[in-house]
Motif scaffolding. Structure first.
Motif, PDB file in Angstrom:
ATOM      1  N   PHE A  12       0.797  -1.240   0.000  1.00  0.00           N
ATOM      2  CA  PHE A  12       0.000   0.000   0.000  1.00  0.00           C
ATOM      3  C   PHE A  12       0.822   1.279   0.000  1.00  0.00           C
ATOM      4  O   PHE A  12       0.261   2.382   0.014  1.00  0.00           O
ATOM      5  N   ALA A  13       2.148   1.164   0.016  1.00  0.00           N
ATOM      6  CA  ALA A  13       2.994   2.361   0.029  1.00  0.00           C
ATOM      7  C   ALA A  13       2.705   3.277  -1.155  1.00  0.00           C
ATOM      8  O   ALA A  13       2.786   4.504  -1.048  1.00  0.00           O
ATOM      9  N   GLN A  14       2.354   2.688  -2.275  1.00  0.00           N
ATOM     10  CA  GLN A  14       2.122   3.484  -3.478  1.00  0.00           C
ATOM     11  C   GLN A  14       0.782   4.217  -3.442  1.00  0.00           C
ATOM     12  O   GLN A  14       0.542   5.105  -4.255  1.00  0.00           O
ATOM     13  N   PHE A  15      -0.072   3.861  -2.488  1.00  0.00           N
ATOM     14  CA  PHE A  15      -1.399   4.485  -2.414  1.00  0.00           C
ATOM     15  C   PHE A  15      -1.520   5.510  -1.293  1.00  0.00           C
ATOM     16  O   PHE A  15      -2.425   6.339  -1.313  1.00  0.00           O
ATOM     17  N   ILE A  16      -0.624   5.445  -0.288  1.00  0.00           N
ATOM     18  CA  ILE A  16      -0.721   6.345   0.863  1.00  0.00           C
ATOM     19  C   ILE A  16       0.463   7.303   0.880  1.00  0.00           C
ATOM     20  O   ILE A  16       1.616   6.862   0.850  1.00  0.00           O
ATOM     21  N   PRO A  17       0.209   8.609   0.953  1.00  0.00           N
ATOM     22  CA  PRO A  17       1.296   9.592   1.005  1.00  0.00           C
ATOM     23  C   PRO A  17       2.197   9.354   2.217  1.00  0.00           C
ATOM     24  O   PRO A  17       1.738   8.924   3.275  1.00  0.00           O
ATOM     25  N   GLU A  18       3.465   9.657   2.073  1.00  0.00           N
ATOM     26  CA  GLU A  18       4.426   9.418   3.153  1.00  0.00           C
ATOM     27  C   GLU A  18       4.092  10.232   4.394  1.00  0.00           C
ATOM     28  O   GLU A  18       4.339   9.792   5.521  1.00  0.00           O
ATOM     29  N   SER A  19       3.517  11.418   4.209  1.00  0.00           N
ATOM     30  CA  SER A  19       3.148  12.245   5.361  1.00  0.00           C
ATOM     31  C   SER A  19       2.071  11.578   6.201  1.00  0.00           C
ATOM     32  O   SER A  19       2.083  11.654   7.438  1.00  0.00           O
ATOM     33  N   VAL A  20       1.133  10.895   5.538  1.00  0.00           N
ATOM     34  CA  VAL A  20       0.074  10.177   6.252  1.00  0.00           C
ATOM     35  C   VAL A  20       0.661   8.982   6.981  1.00  0.00           C
ATOM     36  O   VAL A  20       0.296   8.677   8.121  1.00  0.00           O
ATOM     37  N   LEU A  21       1.602   8.298   6.333  1.00  0.00           N
ATOM     38  CA  LEU A  21       2.251   7.156   6.972  1.00  0.00           C
ATOM     39  C   LEU A  21       3.007   7.589   8.224  1.00  0.00           C
ATOM     40  O   LEU A  21       3.020   6.884   9.233  1.00  0.00           O
ATOM     41  N   SER A  22       3.619   8.761   8.166  1.00  0.00           N
ATOM     42  CA  SER A  22       4.354   9.278   9.308  1.00  0.00           C
ATOM     43  C   SER A  22       3.422   9.547  10.482  1.00  0.00           C
ATOM     44  O   SER A  22       3.705   9.170  11.628  1.00  0.00           O
ATOM     45  N   THR A  23       2.284  10.195  10.185  1.00  0.00           N
ATOM     46  CA  THR A  23       1.291  10.477  11.229  1.00  0.00           C
ATOM     47  C   THR A  23       0.712   9.187  11.783  1.00  0.00           C
ATOM     48  O   THR A  23       0.505   9.044  12.993  1.00  0.00           O
ATOM     49  N   MET A  24       0.474   8.239  10.896  1.00  0.00           N
ATOM     50  CA  MET A  24      -0.086   6.947  11.287  1.00  0.00           C
ATOM     51  C   MET A  24       0.847   6.222  12.253  1.00  0.00           C
ATOM     52  O   MET A  24       0.418   5.666  13.275  1.00  0.00           O
ATOM     53  N   THR A  25       2.137   6.247  11.957  1.00  0.00           N
ATOM     54  CA  THR A  25       3.122   5.580  12.805  1.00  0.00           C
ATOM     55  C   THR A  25       3.166   6.208  14.199  1.00  0.00           C
ATOM     56  O   THR A  25       3.211   5.496  15.211  1.00  0.00           O
ATOM     57  N   LYS A  26       3.122   7.537  14.260  1.00  0.00           N
ATOM     58  CA  LYS A  26       3.157   8.228  15.546  1.00  0.00           C
ATOM     59  C   LYS A  26       1.911   7.913  16.361  1.00  0.00           C
ATOM     60  O   LYS A  26       1.986   7.693  17.580  1.00  0.00           O
ATOM     61  N   GLN A  27       0.760   7.907  15.706  1.00  0.00           N
ATOM     62  CA  GLN A  27      -0.489   7.669  16.423  1.00  0.00           C
ATOM     63  C   GLN A  27      -0.573   6.232  16.916  1.00  0.00           C
ATOM     64  O   GLN A  27      -1.021   5.959  18.030  1.00  0.00           O
ATOM     65  N   VAL A  28      -0.135   5.302  16.091  1.00  0.00           N
ATOM     66  CA  VAL A  28      -0.131   3.891  16.488  1.00  0.00           C
ATOM     67  C   VAL A  28       0.859   3.681  17.631  1.00  0.00           C
ATOM     68  O   VAL A  28       0.613   2.905  18.554  1.00  0.00           O
ATOM     69  N   SER A  29       1.974   4.385  17.576  1.00  0.00           N
ATOM     70  CA  SER A  29       2.963   4.296  18.641  1.00  0.00           C
ATOM     71  C   SER A  29       2.373   4.773  19.964  1.00  0.00           C
ATOM     72  O   SER A  29       2.592   4.161  21.014  1.00  0.00           O
ATOM     73  N   ALA A  30       1.606   5.860  19.928  1.00  0.00           N
ATOM     74  CA  ALA A  30       0.983   6.388  21.140  1.00  0.00           C
ATOM     75  C   ALA A  30      -0.044   5.406  21.698  1.00  0.00           C
ATOM     76  O   ALA A  30      -0.104   5.158  22.910  1.00  0.00           O
ATOM     77  N   THR A  31      -0.848   4.839  20.806  1.00  0.00           N
ATOM     78  CA  THR A  31      -1.854   3.862  21.231  1.00  0.00           C
ATOM     79  C   THR A  31      -1.170   2.624  21.819  1.00  0.00           C
ATOM     80  O   THR A  31      -1.577   2.107  22.862  1.00  0.00           O
ATOM     81  N   GLY A  32      -0.125   2.166  21.144  1.00  0.00           N
ATOM     82  CA  GLY A  32       0.630   1.033  21.653  1.00  0.00           C
ATOM     83  C   GLY A  32       1.311   1.362  22.966  1.00  0.00           C
ATOM     84  O   GLY A  32       1.482   0.486  23.824  1.00  0.00           O
ATOM     85  N   GLY A  33       1.687   2.633  23.153  1.00  0.00           N
ATOM     86  CA  GLY A  33       2.326   3.048  24.393  1.00  0.00           C
ATOM     87  C   GLY A  33       1.423   2.852  25.601  1.00  0.00           C
ATOM     88  O   GLY A  33       1.887   2.471  26.683  1.00  0.00           O
TER      89      GLY A  33
END
Length: 233
Positions: free
Chosen positions: A174-195
């Motif tokens: 899915f990398a080709q369908f999702i902008p890198e900026s969205v992936l960056s935000t997604m990673t941070k938010q998932v990290s917080a939830t996982g935290g």
């Protein structure tokens, strides 16, 4: 090799845990002290991850929805069921507390920013550096945890590999369908939830609470979906 990073990480957990079986002679009071010290570090890691949240409301809603899904599916009960089945097959003497080790090990090794970032880097850029670093850390965590929880920690290397392999393959697709900026935000938010979940694990290790952390797993995926949906507007 696309899945080299997840493979190395899973293998590090298995090898570290296997070495941990050798040190089962460590006195119980020393194991308890080691476990509690590890619990404090896990709590600290959870707090650090929570601070990465880009939106506390999303974190809270993700956890609420995720917990509801997890409770309905009884994910922790199913994980415990697998552990108890293995205990029955292998025998308590050889297996140790497999169900507790499987659940605790899976939560520690699976949840966290490194597994997600590592999967994204490996899938999008073919870079396994994050996975190699995580493998080094997990090796020692598995070694210590196995002295207390037994064989279940070693077995948790399998779901850890499967989880990270899934993220890596998914990122590749899915990398080709999702902008890198969205992936960056997604990673941070998932990290917080996982935290938050990591924090709960630390409290369990300290015997402060008995939170069913296994039922909180869906919250991670809810957070990913939430960030993506919001990015569409």
């Amino acid at each position: 090799m696309l899945l080299l990073g997840p493979f190395v990480n899973g293998l590090a957990i298995i090898i570290g845990g296997s070495l941990g079986l050798i040190f089962t002679f460590i006195p119980e009071h020393m194991k308890d002290s080691i476990l509690k010290a590890q619990g404090l570090v896990v709590i600290g890691l959870g707090i650090q991850m929570i601070s990465a949240s880009t939106d506390v409301i999303i974190t809270l809603l993700s956890l609420i929805i995720g917990v509801v899904i997890g409770e309905i599916l009884d994910l922790e009960g199913r994980l415990n069921g697998v552990g108890h089945w293995l205990e029955f097959k292998l025998g308590d003497k050889n297996a140790g507390n497999i169900s507790q080790g499987l659940v605790s090990g899976s939560m520690i090794f699976i949840i966290g920013a490194m597994g997600i970032v590592g999967g994204l880097d490996a899938g999008m850029r073919g870079d396994n550096t994050v996975f190699y670093t995580k493998s080094f850390m997990d090796f020692f965590i598995a070694l210590v945890m196995t002295t207390t929880y037994g064989l279940g920690v070693i077995i948790s290397g399998i779901p850890a590999f499967l989880y990270e392999a899934l993220i890596t393959l998914g990122a590749k697709g899915f990398a080709q369908f999702i902008p890198e900026s969205v992936l960056s935000t997604m990673t941070k938010q998932v990290s917080a939830t996982g935290g938050v979940i990591i924090f709960a694990i630390g409290l369990n290790m300290m015997n402060v609470t008995k939170t069913r952390v296994g039922n909180m797993i869906p919250a991670i995926f809810v957070a990913m979906i939430a960030v993506y949906i919001i990015s569409l507007f």
